[in-house]
Structures are given as C-alpha cells and as structure tokens.
Design an enzyme around this catalytic site. Sequence first.
Site, short mmCIF file in Angstrom:
data_model
loop_
_atom_site.label_atom_id
_atom_site.label_comp_id
_atom_site.label_asym_id
_atom_site.label_seq_id
_atom_site.Cartn_x
_atom_site.Cartn_y
_atom_site.Cartn_z
N ALA A 63 5.01 3.14 -0.15
CA ALA A 63 3.82 3.72 0.47
C ALA A 63 3.83 5.22 0.26
O ALA A 63 4.84 5.80 -0.12
CB ALA A 63 3.82 3.41 1.95
N GLY A 105 6.06 -1.26 1.39
CA GLY A 105 4.74 -1.89 1.47
C GLY A 105 4.45 -2.75 0.25
O GLY A 105 3.65 -3.69 0.33
N GLU A 108 5.94 -6.01 1.05
CA GLU A 108 5.14 -6.62 2.12
C GLU A 108 3.85 -7.21 1.56
O GLU A 108 3.42 -8.30 1.95
CB GLU A 108 4.81 -5.55 3.19
CG GLU A 108 6.05 -5.10 3.95
CD GLU A 108 5.73 -4.06 5.00
OE1 GLU A 108 5.36 -2.94 4.62
OE2 GLU A 108 5.83 -4.37 6.20
#
Length: 707
Positions: A63, A105, A108
């Site tokens: 991120a 992220g 994820e």
Amino acid sequence: MPELVRYARHGDVAVITIDHPPVNALSFRVSEELLAQMRAADADLEVGAVVLIGAGRTFIAGADIREFGRPDGSRVAAALGAALEVVENCSKPVIAAIHGSALGGGLETAMAAHYRLMAATAQIGQPEVKIGLIPGAGGTQRLPRLAGIAKAVEMCAFGGSIGAKDAQAAGIADRVIDSKNEADLLEAALAFAREIAGAPIPRTRERVQKLVGADPEVFKAARDQARKKMRGQPAPLAAIDAVEAASKLPFSEGLRYEAELFERCRVSNESKSLIHAFFGERAVSKIPDVPASTQARSIERVAIVGAGTMGGGIAMVFADAGFPVVIRETTAEALDRGMNTIRANYARALKSGRLTEDLMMQRVGRIQGQLSYDGFENADLAIEAVFESIEVKKQVFRDLDRVAKRGCILATNTSSLDVDEIAAATSRPESVVGVHFFSPANLMRLVEIVRGKATGVDVLATAMTLAKKLGKISVLSANRFGFIGNRIMMPYAREAQLLLEEGASIEDVNSALVDFGMAMGPLAMYDQVGLDVALHVEIEARRFEKQPGLLERRRPLVMERLVAMGRLGQKSGAGFAKFDENRKPVPDPEVAELIEICAKEAGIQRRNISKHEIVDRCILAMVNEGARVLEEGVALRAVDIDVVYMTGYGFPSWRGGPMFYADTLGLKHVLARIREFEKQHGSALWAPAPLLERYAAEGRGFNPPDE
Ligand code: NAD
C-alpha cells in the site's frame, strides 16, 4: 488523469489491470478504481469470469505508506476493504494472477479473489508489522482460512514472505505457473478461467475448515517469540490477536476487530517511528549541493591499507560485491593474521549455510594480501584502515599520494581524526574523503561519509553511490570531532558512567537502556568495543576539537581506572563486567567497590536511581548533543542523526532514532527535563542546545512534520 485500474475484455473474461507504476501500490484512488471496475465486470452480462493482474513487473507490492501516515489515513484501509468486499462478492469467479510480489494489501486483494495463480518466481507476504501495522483489509481473517492458523500467525506477526511453492503447499496459491512474463501469466489465467467455468465459486470468507480446533499453544508460542524478537513493538502482538479472533468470531466481526486493532497501530508512535525509519533510509542519500546529476567517478578496483579488524572487514564488503581488492600490511605476521581472519569469517558463513562453497572461493579469490603497494597504481579507490594515529595515517596518505593514479579516491576509515589534517598530507585534498565503516564492517549497514573542507562533490557522489552498491546506508557528516555517531555517543556514555558514581549499578544502567529498546546497554557496548579504544577516541576528540572546556567538565572516573587496571573489556576477559569462558558477562564485586571509591573521591552521595531517570539522563544527553550536531551543520537533517543511530548504534527503529523520539515526547517536555538536569548537574554538562530552545519555543519538532 490516466486510469490506474484498467478494464479490458478477452472474449468473455474481464481483465482488470492495476497500473500504478512503479509497483502498483494501493492508494486510496487505486482502491476506488478497483471497486468501480469490479462492479463493471459484475454487471457486464457478457462476462463469465474476471482476472486481476498487475501491469509491469509486479502484481501489487503493497500500500502507499505515505497515505497511511496522514491524519485521514484510516480511509485508505477502509477504501481497500470496501473494494475487496466487492471482489469477494462478485457473482463471477475472480482469479488473481500474481507475478513479482503480492505484499500487504496486495496479498489481501489476492485472497479476496476466488482463485490465485502464482508465477513460479512470485513472492507473497503480510509485511505490515515492519512498519508497525497489521493487515487492515481482511488479511488476518482471510489468511488463516486459506493457510491455517499457524501459518497465518507466522506470516502476519513476523512479516516474512514466502515463494510460490510454499504458498501452494500452504493452500494460498491454487496453481504455480512457469511463466516468463506478464503476457504468459495472463494466458495461463485466461485458460484457467475456461477450466473452472461453471464450478461453484469458493469464497475465502466461507472457508472455515482450517479454523476449527486451533491449538492455543500456537498463539502463546508466537506471543513469546514476538516479545523476544520484536521487543517493545505492539504490532506483532496485535496481529496475533487479530488472527486469534479469526478462529473465534464470525468473519464480519473478525473484520471489525481487525479494523480496530489496525487503527490503534496506525496512530501509534511505534508505527510512525518505523515509517520515519523507512523513509529516512531513502532521505539520507540526498545532499543539497550534490545533485543527482553529479558525475560520479568509476570504481572498479579497490586497494586497502591495513588488514586488521576494519581493513579485513572492508575487504570482505568489496569482495562480496564483486570488486577485486588488494590489501597491504606492514609485516608478514599481521598479514597472515588478517587473511586468516577473512578466511575464517567466510568459512563460518559457509558452515551456517549463508554461502555456497563456490561463492566462498570466488570471494576469497578476489582478495589479495601483500606487503607492498604493488597494484595500488591501478586502484580507483584506496581505503586506509591502519591504527588510529594521526602520524601513522599521514604517512600512509603521503605513500598513497605517491603511488595512486590521478583520479583515485583516497579514503580514510578513521573514527575520530581530522580528515582535513589527513588530506593536507596529500597533493590532492579534493580526492580525500572519510568513509567510516562500523564493526563488523561486513555486517553493519552504516557508513558515515565524512566531508573534508576540500572534498570534491564528485567524490561525495561516488562515495554515496558506491555505498548503495555495497548494500550500505551512507550518511553524510561534516568533519567535526566524532562525526555524527561517536560525537553523540560521548555524552550518552558519559551519563551512563556518571550514573554509576551517583548510585546505579552497571546492571541497572545496561538493563534500563535495553528495556528502552537499545540493542545493548552502553556499558556492555564499551566492554565489547574495548575500554581502551573508547578512551582513546575521547582523548583524540578533545585534541581534535581543541576545546579546553570539554576537559574541565566533570569527568567520570571509573573507566580510566579500569583501563589502568588492564580491564579493557571482553578482549581482556574483564571490563565493566567479568567475562566467563563463554564470553558471558557476570557482575564483578571488585568493580562495584571501585565505583564506590570513585564516588567518594568525586564527593558524591550515592542514592537510588530509577529506571526512568537512567533512560532520560542517557537518551536526553544524546538528544541535546544531537541538537548541537544539527545546529552546527555536522548532520544535514535530524533524520540523518536518526538513521545513524538506528543503523549503526542499535537504537530501536520503533522509536525512530533519538531526534524523532524527542519529537514524540514533545520538545517542550524534553527541554524542561534538560533544564532540571542542568540545575542538578551544572551547565557545563547540561546547558540546553540553543536549537532545542528555539524549536521548543516555536512548538515544532526536530523533524519537519511533513517529511
Ligand atoms: P587494527 O589494529 O585491528 O588494525 C590496524 C592494522 O593496520 C594492523 O593490522 C596494522 O598492522 C596495520 N597497519 C599499521 N600501519 C600500517 C601501514 N603503514 N601499512 C599497512 N598496514 C598498517 O585496527 P582497526 O580496529 O581495524 O582500526 C583501523 C581504523 O579503523 C582505525 O582508524 C579505527 O579508528 C577505525 N575504526 C575502527 C573500528 C572498530 O570498531 N575497530 C570501527 C570504525 C573505525
């Protein structure tokens, strides 16, 4: 504005490409666009499946860290969470095609998809803890559902990455693809989409088989390890809590709990400090009057003078990076000793599996030891690492000036001597620079680059670029006594010693600072460095600075006495502590007695001293000196001091270095505390640095708020 998330159709498959160079970092905007494109794919009646892929060399490497740091940073994780909900709920199968890396992220996102294909060379991980965070968009809830509790705990709490094979074995990757590039991978993903058409969609949040019967021992063992390995840091423990919640709570409640913990970590000083450390390591390479366009000199061959502790270590650093090295000693005996140490260090690396036999032979083969200056005429860089004596060094530089070709950079590894005085021994002071490696040179990441008054900007640019090539972090220092690191170390170590006379024990002082987060207590550090070496640096520093004031300050007595007794630290079997046959320190009543005698001589009434006072005295002495170093322009920026301390002196990066730590305390508070010490111990030791007074009055910190 260019699209950061593109939508294209390949037959009945929608291909959603994240295209946010250089590493497809997830920003607020990327998350919003991902959400919109996923909705479009879901609504497109002609689409039967969706492929998520990264443009360029990677999937999604993480991120955008800067966005997290801002006051409204929580919306970044929330936006990604919302996008991932749409990914997971998509009525058509979503396939994440991963090459390069899927970190934070990125992983994820991949886990919210229904299938994951991985290029054989790809890496995945949840490294958030390294910047004091935990996964904040479902990572702690989805990873245990795919990989099981133990694997999820390990990945989320310790932040390591794993390759494609391991990811497949763990149940995270569905297939490993031997692809050469992004196009190959896309091909494989499109074929996979056809293969799974019509199959029921496996949604990660619904996969609960691996959650049942979680062994509570796993959490306990991980917490113990986190407390030990990542001492003082709340994020690893929060990550374990969040994964544990996955084993107990329904998915949506687990997500809410994760968000709460994430936010707590996001606003913590520990996370801010780690982010400061992360950006700091990049910031220190910028020198205002040495623009990036400065032409660096080309360095291909290296020559070293002195094969002692530092010369040998530095030779290894260059050999490891592929440079041929000649190294000169004065006697056959010293040369043998030096070369044997180098071979023994490599043999140890081989034994521990850090090096292959082939690599070891190559590296050893690059280092040639000799008693002459033969070959020095071919060197592009000569580094001096002889005894710390100005006369010896001047002689070596006169020799180097004679044998080295024009254009060769002449560098000194001195820790405390005047680089200008050394440069004046040559006919080319513009080519002379300090490169202060730390011990052991092959392991320590820090190099202080010392700028003499004549040092050329091209020489500085070369030294900074070269350090990067060697895998080091280089920080520029002006040529003042002790440079940045040792200069600030002196008041820190002075306070540690004065505290002994005032009533603290050696163990009190060491353990208070270890509990604060330092890698080692200050007195234990002196035992390791050698008390004679530390004392010598102090004496040289006084000579260098030509400041009688320093000598007149109250001086701690213990260390000088220990040196006079031949207690030089670990190397002589005893210093502040005694060392047993395994080099384990044990308290020595003889030293405790000596301390009492010194206290009496200094007229000091010994008293009980709290941990808190020990930490404040030592660390704030460091901060006050740091403010002077900054004001005098010895360091370019506060962050340079911070990086020196985190990479060279064992200052905990989760406290961000001494100057950042002072900022987190608030400079008004720091100043007030220093004024208390000034009242107790006098202005010679504790007069507040003028810069600290000014910044405290202005209500700012040492580091600008928006670095
Ligand atoms: P050392 O005593 O281990 O090694 C010095 C070596 O230089 C000896 O082997 C000696 O024989 C050799 N030597 C002396 N004169 C020479 C000459 N004219 N030509 C060739 N070789 C010569 O010392 P060290 O710890 O390696 O320190 C070297 C330098 O590095 C010093 O300036 C020291 O301040 C600095 N330094 C040391 C450390 C540390 O922790 N040891 C850390 C940073 C910098």
